[in-house]
Write an enzyme that holds these catalytic residues in place. Structure first.
Site, short mmCIF file in Angstrom:
data_model
loop_
_atom_site.label_atom_id
_atom_site.label_comp_id
_atom_site.label_asym_id
_atom_site.label_seq_id
_atom_site.Cartn_x
_atom_site.Cartn_y
_atom_site.Cartn_z
N ASP A 49 31.97 1.35 -50.79
CA ASP A 49 33.39 1.02 -50.63
C ASP A 49 34.29 2.21 -50.98
O ASP A 49 35.32 2.42 -50.34
CB ASP A 49 33.71 -0.18 -51.52
CG ASP A 49 35.12 -0.73 -51.29
OD1 ASP A 49 35.54 -0.75 -50.13
OD2 ASP A 49 35.78 -1.12 -52.27
N HIS B 295 42.85 5.66 -45.73
CA HIS B 295 44.24 5.68 -46.20
C HIS B 295 44.43 6.67 -47.35
O HIS B 295 45.55 7.08 -47.62
CB HIS B 295 44.72 4.27 -46.56
CG HIS B 295 44.21 3.73 -47.85
ND1 HIS B 295 42.95 3.21 -47.99
CD2 HIS B 295 44.77 3.62 -49.08
CE1 HIS B 295 42.77 2.80 -49.24
NE2 HIS B 295 43.87 3.05 -49.92
N HIS C 234 36.51 7.38 -49.61
CA HIS C 234 37.70 8.00 -50.21
C HIS C 234 37.35 9.17 -51.14
O HIS C 234 37.95 10.23 -51.06
CB HIS C 234 38.49 6.97 -51.01
CG HIS C 234 38.84 5.74 -50.24
ND1 HIS C 234 39.26 5.78 -48.93
CD2 HIS C 234 38.85 4.42 -50.58
CE1 HIS C 234 39.52 4.53 -48.51
NE2 HIS C 234 39.27 3.71 -49.49
N ARG D 190 41.55 -14.95 -33.35
CA ARG D 190 41.15 -16.24 -32.77
C ARG D 190 42.10 -17.39 -33.09
O ARG D 190 42.16 -18.36 -32.35
CB ARG D 190 39.72 -16.57 -33.20
CG ARG D 190 38.72 -15.89 -32.29
CD ARG D 190 37.33 -16.19 -32.70
NE ARG D 190 37.16 -15.90 -34.13
CZ ARG D 190 36.01 -15.95 -34.76
NH1 ARG D 190 34.93 -16.29 -34.13
NH2 ARG D 190 35.94 -15.67 -36.05
C1 BG6 Z 1 39.91 0.21 -50.13
C2 BG6 Z 1 38.76 -0.49 -50.76
O1 BG6 Z 1 39.47 1.07 -49.13
O2 BG6 Z 1 40.62 0.96 -51.12
C3 BG6 Z 1 39.25 -1.41 -51.85
O3 BG6 Z 1 38.05 -1.24 -49.79
C4 BG6 Z 1 40.10 -0.66 -52.84
O4 BG6 Z 1 38.17 -2.04 -52.52
C5 BG6 Z 1 41.17 0.16 -52.15
O5 BG6 Z 1 40.70 -1.62 -53.70
C6 BG6 Z 1 41.84 1.08 -53.15
O6 BG6 Z 1 42.94 1.69 -52.55
P1 BG6 Z 1 44.14 2.24 -53.44
O7 BG6 Z 1 45.05 2.87 -52.47
O8 BG6 Z 1 44.73 1.06 -54.15
O9 BG6 Z 1 43.52 3.21 -54.43
#
Ligand code: BG6
Length: 537
Positions: free
Chosen positions: A272, A214, A277, A53
């Site tokens: 989260d 990721h 993950h 935006r």
């Molecule tokens: C994210 C979370 O998906 O992964 C964050 O939302 C977290 O809270 C992050 O800090 C951690 O990623 P990494 O790659 O630093 O372990």
């Protein structure tokens, strides 16, 4: 439907990023694309169209990204920046879309993106549908969770998604593709995740939906599969006959910081980190060998093992989980200004959001029956550490019992395999060895494989390669709808219970979490692997 095989190279496309003025774009997406550009790994005919935006010109958007884009010669940046464009507008409103379609078409021409076949079809069927004359488009939703559904709806209503019918087109290559990358969180619980998946499914075929995590792009997470299935020596002992238990840890030394009010306080560590993950990593550790290294084969095995995780009864939540939140460090120099979690701006202390969560998980299948998997994740912990720790059982008898250190009452140390996902990427194996010298004695030693040293390479930021995979049409490292819903099912009893509220414990910033986390393992006669500084390479 016939699956389309991934291409060997990323295909030309316009990467349309919704939420372009957000943090993720400047901190992760653009730096990873810039790094790939410098390595010559981006397709020549790729450009980025940021949408959000804030009123900005292309040049202002480019300038706003430069600082965080990472090292690189200014000339190289200028060359890369020519790929970056910007369109101000509200993605939840229908008015934006005719303008967006027009801009995408212009960029397609400007960056010479249409293949010969696509141009020919566009010429023949001019104006018949919004997608005609468009180049391939990869949408990236990097927006607040509440905006995801309305944006998907608007993309669908705009008529620019043809993807679902591509597979039956006489010449699929002549038709541009439209794919979408969706960031976590996919929903906030099972029902909302199903709802979102349905909305996605109404607009895109599952094949065109890339749910990004990721962690799956991290080198050592990918290496889990190589380690397990490209070697003969691990699989025979990868089961309940030899494995005592497994720990999956994602500890962060940083606090929640500025994300507290607008995201974290409504999410917490279970949503989260554990649901996404950690359960993904757990699935890769625990799944059966897939029949091939491809998206479908791997997804089938991940879904099977996720489905085999025992779902807690409401009355069992307290026994299998621990929740904590960090207190003030008092160090005004740290990222939270030394404040405790409840003192951060935007945090409602009565919500009792957990910044630490640990969970004991059982997998009810032949391979893992009786082997607990422990997961934990927390902010403001003793150090940044993401690892998988596989502890094996002890040998059935100790034939060295008359020698030191066993003669003075010590026990054999369990063999352990430690997969350091980050930051010190590598694999360590702890085992017993004879201490050199005339006296027969034993000690526990660690053999280490330092990933960067061995391959003389630095692991790359996970986002870049994942974006390239999406541009190639390779979903191997993305999450399928069934995995997302399966992992929500596992944490659902926690989300539904008010126990986290009642049981939440404070833990000092810079520690390994609340006392309850130790008690969770102590109840099973086990302890967490908390590496000391000397253990870290
Ligand atoms: C994210 C979370 O998906 O992964 C964050 O939302 C977290 O809270 C992050 O800090 C951690 O990623 P990494 O790659 O630093 O372990």
């Amino acid at each position: 439907m016939t699956p389309q095989m991934p291409k060997s190279e990323a295909e030309p496309c316009v990467l349309v990023i919704f939420g372009a003025s957000g943090d993720l774009v400047s901190r992760k997406l653009i730096p990873s694309l810039f790094a790939l550009h410098q390595q010559g790994r981006l397709p020549d005919r790729l450009c980025v169209l940021g949408v959000s935006r804030t009123e900005m010109s292309d040049q202002e958007f480019r300038d706003s990204l430069r600082e965080k884009a990472g090292p690189g010669h200014e000339e190289v940046w200028a060359q890369f920046a020519r790929r970056i464009h910007y369109l101000p507008g509200s993605a939840t409103e229908a008015e934006l879309y005719p303008v967006l379609i027009q801009r995408i078409c212009e960029l397609g021409r400007e960056h010479d993106m249409l293949t010969e076949q696509q141009s020919r079809i566009a010429e023949q069927t001019k104006g018949s549908s919004p997608w005609v004359g468009m180049p391939n488009v990869l949408f990236y939703l990097s927006v607040a969770p509440t905006l995801v559904k309305p944006i998907i709806h608007q993309i669908g209503a705009s008529g620019m998604v043809y993807e679902g019918k591509r597979w039956c087109a006489i010449d699929a290559e002549a038709v541009p593709w439209q794919r979408i990358i969706v960031e976590k969180p996919i929903g906030t619980d099972l029902a909302s995740a199903q709802d979102l998946n349905r909305e996605l499914g109404r607009v895109f075929e599952e094949e065109a939906i890339y749910r990004i995590d990721h962690y799956l792009g991290k080198e050592l997470v990918q290496n889990l599969l190589v380690m397990r299935f490209a070697n003969i020596m691990f699989e025979p002992i990868w089961n309940n006959q030899y494995v005592d238990h497994v720990q999956v840890t994602a500890a962060e030394s940083v606090g929640v910081g500025r994300r507290a009010g607008n995201f974290y306080d409504k999410a917490g560590a279970t949503r989260d980190m554990l649901q996404s993950h950690l359960l993904q990593v757990l699935a890769l550790v625990a799944m059966e060998p897939p029949s091939d290294y491809n998206a479908d084969a791997i997804r089938r095995e991940k879904v099977k093992v996720i489905d085999a995780v025992r779902i807690m009864e409401p009355g069992e939540v307290a026994e299998h989980t621990v929740f904590g939140r960090y207190t003030a460090s008092g160090n005004s120099e740290d990222d939270d200004g030394g404040l405790g979690y409840t003192e951060l701006e935007g945090v409602d202390p009565d919500r009792c959001t957990e910044t630490f969560a640990a969970m004991r998980v059982h997998i009810d299948n032949w391979r893992w029956s009786g082997v607990p998997f422990y997961m934990r994740s927390g902010k403001k912990m003793a150090r940044k550490l993401t690892e998988v720790h596989i502890q094996f059982k002890r040998p059935p008898a100790n034939l060295f019992k008359h020698f030191e250190p066993f003669a003075s009452g010590k026990e054999l140390v369990n063999n352990r395999l430690i997969i350091n996902i980050a930051p010190d990427e590598g694999i360590g194996f702890r085992f017993e060895a004879k201490v050199p010298g005339p006296k027969f004695a034993m000690g526990s030693v660690k053999a280490d494989m330092d990933y960067c040293y061995v391959f003389n390479a630095q692991p790359v930021e996970a986002y870049g390669p994942l974006l390239l995979d999406a541009m190639r049409g390779d979903k191997t490292l993305f999450k399928h709808r069934d995995e997302v819903e399966g992992t929500w099912r596992i944490v659902e009893p926690v989300l539904r219970s008010d126990l986290p509220k009642k049981l939440i414990e404070d833990y000092p910033a810079g520690s390994w979490g609340p006392p309850g986390a130790d008690a969770l393992l102590a109840a099973d006669n086990r302890i967490w692997h908390n590496p000391e500084a000397s253990d870290i390479r």
